[in-house]
Design an enzyme around this catalytic site. Structure first.
Site, PDB file in Angstrom:
ATOM      1  CG  ASP A 473      -2.172   0.761   1.096  1.00 18.47           C
ATOM      2  OD1 ASP A 473      -2.283   1.512   0.116  1.00 18.47           O
ATOM      3  OD2 ASP A 473      -3.050   0.641   1.975  1.00 18.47           O
ATOM      4  CG  ASP A 543      -9.439   2.541  -0.425  1.00 15.52           C
ATOM      5  OD1 ASP A 543      -8.978   1.414  -0.668  1.00 15.52           O
ATOM      6  OD2 ASP A 543      -8.832   3.398   0.241  1.00 15.52           O
TER       7      ASP A 543
HETATM    8  C1  DGJ Z   1      -5.843   1.948   1.806  1.00 14.76           C
HETATM    9  C2  DGJ Z   1      -6.208   0.712   1.066  1.00 14.76           C
HETATM   10  O1  DGJ Z   1      -6.683   1.028  -0.215  1.00 14.76           O
HETATM   11  C3  DGJ Z   1      -7.223  -0.083   1.865  1.00 14.76           C
HETATM   12  O2  DGJ Z   1      -7.622  -1.204   1.149  1.00 14.76           O
HETATM   13  C4  DGJ Z   1      -6.618  -0.459   3.188  1.00 14.76           C
HETATM   14  O3  DGJ Z   1      -5.539  -1.337   2.987  1.00 14.76           O
HETATM   15  C5  DGJ Z   1      -6.173   0.800   3.913  1.00 14.76           C
HETATM   16  N1  DGJ Z   1      -5.301   1.598   3.099  1.00 14.76           N
HETATM   17  C6  DGJ Z   1      -5.457   0.428   5.185  1.00 14.76           C
HETATM   18  O4  DGJ Z   1      -4.916   1.509   5.794  1.00 14.76           O
END
Ligand code: DGJ
Length: 721
Positions: A473, A543
């Site tokens: 991430d 997300d």
């Molecule tokens: C952003 C990601 O896109 C989410 O899926 C998740 O992993 C969060 N970060 C966690 O902080």
């Protein structure tokens, strides 16, 4: 066959479908001649038209270059449009006079030092290396052109070498520049934001500069490193479309400049805003690779070219063509609030549903109970995981599931042991505020010591516990940008040096752990680009897991990327990002056109919902090759209508998905014409118990009779008889 014909001053790159031609005019200026349908030969009148049959001096005594379509234009010799290369020499001058030096044609596709780039394992592609030189400065520019046999893509890249006696500052180095003779095009770009990534924007070209760019330190959710030019009348399946994309994950610029003569200069490369690079004598600067897709079959042809490129020439490693585990991620189920027992309960239910991997997301390290701390401290949070990661992983494996883990290695929380020990390891500028986002700072990956730390921290976890998958991430953009180690004259190199550092880390980790499946993520789809895809075969799309939003996000993403790259999960309803409710079936149908998984606690489902989930998971398993690696055809655009429809066609079978956004009272069924089938073959449409020929399905179509309600979907499974 892919071939490069060199005759006299003309260079002709072609495969069975496409030709790209340029030739040297005057005293060695490469002039763009043609990009289009394959030609057997081209006796081009370019020299006559542009030189008027006159001698070399013509170019030096007039502003003729302004009318000449060029391959790699520079500033200072009468062409007043935007140059591809902009330099500053030791005396402050910015004139460049690049002339043909020599060329070489080689089989295959060379790698680019330090950068992700397309490759060719078939050995069928051909590459032309053309060297241009500015004698006064001793600057040599090498243009690489690769033509592929199996996809209609021309890959271009540029390196600049300083063979002179004095340093030269590079202020702009475009990776590709193509001059088209007119501007009768529409420009398509992908723009958006967090949770609404890659929305399709289309407008007619107008006089002046236009395009897309990012100066955020990531290829970005706001604008993708991509643009397409389409002719009037071009639609999904017919007409000319020319796509440009950059194999890069940082700041970029993709632009079209329409000049006073109505010509269009299309360029793509590093963003020159906030960029410069000091090139000392003896040094070479390598710019990222640009890929140009040519299609006469509308946007679908362009996407097919990109999809083939991605599948065969970008994505690497064990999972390039392998089945991806169907996964269950705990993020939306628990966020930071979990302990081992809770995780095991979620995982057990996933196993019962038939899922294949459990992924532990954010919150397992340092003392991370929310997003205020611990990034950089990559050791287990024992209060949550008393047995550590190896203990949890062993329990997950004992259930018969694979185990995946989230990292955000490029970041540091001010509240962390790492930051306290190394406050100068983040991007910053002396005596200036260190702007935080999500209570975190960006580590300075332009530094080798920082890269080593990241590599070792991740490698040590991957070696200690049995981990099958990593979600990598990256949750904030770069601001401010500056490095404590670089001298002042190199500060504007920081963002690009960061990407080079990141690519080194990723190259090392992916080769040290070849069996680990890496998924790239950046607050969802903030870094969904060909550069990341070279290291990680799939990326979390967004997300926003709302099915209605996902129709647009995945549809837009598919302009460039195949479904095998798109992380797509079923999540809770009402959706956490939009508050919208959509049926579980629709959520599953939409996620099936991607790397499938769940982002919720299946224990919260009703019995009926769980039974359906078991059926959905088993459906995906039975058709996973077609769903993941079949050819993707877009049937109806959510950007143009209330109906989203697409299909994937595999060997002897196909899956069709249609989603209607809003219910229409008092309406009748509609027809959906399919694509990509064999006209003569018969197909059993399982859900309708109906056998129809490919011709019937493609010309007459399938009846769409949606159940009542918003966000309803229909799915059809076609089996060739
Ligand atoms: C952003 C990601 O896109 C989410 O899926 C998740 O992993 C969060 N970060 C966690 O902080």
């Amino acid at each position: 066959m892919a071939e490069i014909l060199v005759s006299g001053k003309q260079f002709h790159l072609r495969n069975p479908r496409v030709s790209y031609v340029f030739e040297l005019v005057g005293d060695g200026i490469p002039a763009h001649v043609y990009l289009g349908r394959r030609l057997e030969s081209l006796r081009s009148p370019v020299s006559q038209l542009f030189c008027g049959g006159q001698d070399e001096d013509y170019f030096h005594n007039t502003l003729a270059l302004e009318k000449l379509p060029q391959e790699y234009p520079t500033f200072g010799h009468g062409d007043l449009r935007q140059g591809a290369l902009d330099i500053e020499d030791a005396a402050g001058g910015n004139v460049l006079d690049l002339k043909y030096l020599d060329h070489e044609v080689v089989k295959g596709k060379p790698a680019l030092p330090g950068l992700p780039a397309s490759f060719d394992l078939t050995g069928e592609s051909k590459t032309l290396s053309l060297r241009l030189r500015d004698e006064k400065l001793g600057l040599t520019v090498t243009l690489l052109y690769t033509v592929f046999e199996d996809c209609d893509i021309i890959a271009r890249s540029v390196s600049v070498r300083n063979d002179g006696a004095a340093p030269v500052r590079l202020n702009r180095v475009m990776s590709a520049s193509v001059d088209f003779e007119d501007s009768d095009y529409s420009l398509i770009t992908l723009s958006g934001a967090w949770a609404r990534e890659r929305m399709i924007d289309c407008r007619k070209l107008v006089c002046g500069l236009q395009g897309a760019d990012s100066a955020r330190g990531a290829s970005s959710a706001q604008r993708s490193p991509f643009m397409a030019l389409t002719r009037k009348g071009t639609d999904e399946d017919d007409g000319e479309a020319i796509g440009f994309a950059l194999v890069y994950s940082g700041n970029f610029r993709a632009s079209c400049e329409v000049c006073m003569f109505g010509m269009t200069r299309a360029q793509i490369g590093l963003n020159d805003y906030q960029f410069s690079w000091l090139l000392n004598p003896g040094e070479t600067f390598q710019a990222p690779e640009a890929v140009i897709a040519y299609s006469r079959e509308g946007l679908s042809g362009m996407s097919r070219a990109f999809h083939r490129l991605v599948s065969s020439h970008i994505v690497r490693g064990a999972y390039a063509r392998e089945r991806r585990p169907l996964l269950l991620n705990n993020w939306e189920a628990t966020t930071f609030r979990f302990d081992e027992e809770k995780l095991l309960k979620i995982a057990r239910k996933g196993k019962e549903a038939g899922l294949e991997m459990f992924v532990l997301d954010d919150g397992w390290f340092g003392h991370r109970d929310d997003d205020h701390s611990s990034l950089g401290d990559w050791t287990e949070y024992r209060r949550k995981l008393p047995g550590g990661l190896s203990g949890l992983s062993a329990k997950i494996h004992a259930m018969g599931l694979k185990f995946g883990l989230w990292f955000e290695p490029e970041m540091v929380s001010p509240d962390s042991a790492l930051y306290r020990a190394h406050p100068d390891w983040c991007l910053h500028q002396k005596d200036r505020v260190r702007t935080e986002a999500r209570w975190q700072l960006t580590l300075d990956l332009s530094r080798q010591d920082v890269c080593d730390y990241i590599e070792n921290a991740v490698a040590s976890i991957l070696s200690r516990a049995e981990i099958d998958y990593v979600k990598w991430d990256m949750n904030r953009d770069m601001s401010p940008v500056g490095s404590a180690l670089l001298p002042k004259e190199r500060q504007r190199e920081t963002a690009h040096r960061y990407m080079l550092g990141l690519y080194r880390v990723l190259e090392n980790l992916t080769s040290r752990f070849p069996r680990v499946l890496f998924e790239s993520c950046a607050s969802g789809g903030n870094r969904f680009d060909l550069g990341m895809m070279y290291y990680m075969p799939q990326a979390w799309c967004s997300d926003n897991t709302d099915a209605g939003s996902r129709c647009k996000i995945q549809y837009g993403t598919s302009l460039v990327f195949p479904q095998s790259t798109m992380g797509a999960h079923v999540s809770h309803a009402p959706n956490y990002q939009t508050g919208r409710w959509s049926p579980l079936k629709t959520r599953a149908d939409v996620a099936m056109c991607g790397t499938y998984g769940y982002e919720m606690d299946l224990n919260t489902m009703t019995e009926e919902e769980f039974a359906q989930t078991v059926r959905d998971v088993s459906y995906v398993k039975s058709l996973r090759d077609t769903l993941l690696y079949g050819d993707l055809y877009r049937l109806s655009s959510p950007f143009e209508s209330d109906l989203t429809a697409w299909m994937t066609v595999g060997k002897g079978e196909a899956v069709v998905t249609a989603v209607r956004m809003s219910a229409r009272p008092n309406s009748r069924w509609q027809r959906l014409r399919l694509k990509g089938l064999n006209e003569k073959a018969d197909y059993l449409v399982e859900e309708l118990s109906l056998t129809l020929s490919g011709a019937e399905l493609m010309r007459y179509g399938l009846p769409l009779d949606f159940p009542a309600g918003d966000y309803q979907s229909l799915r059809f499974t076609l089996k060739k008889q």
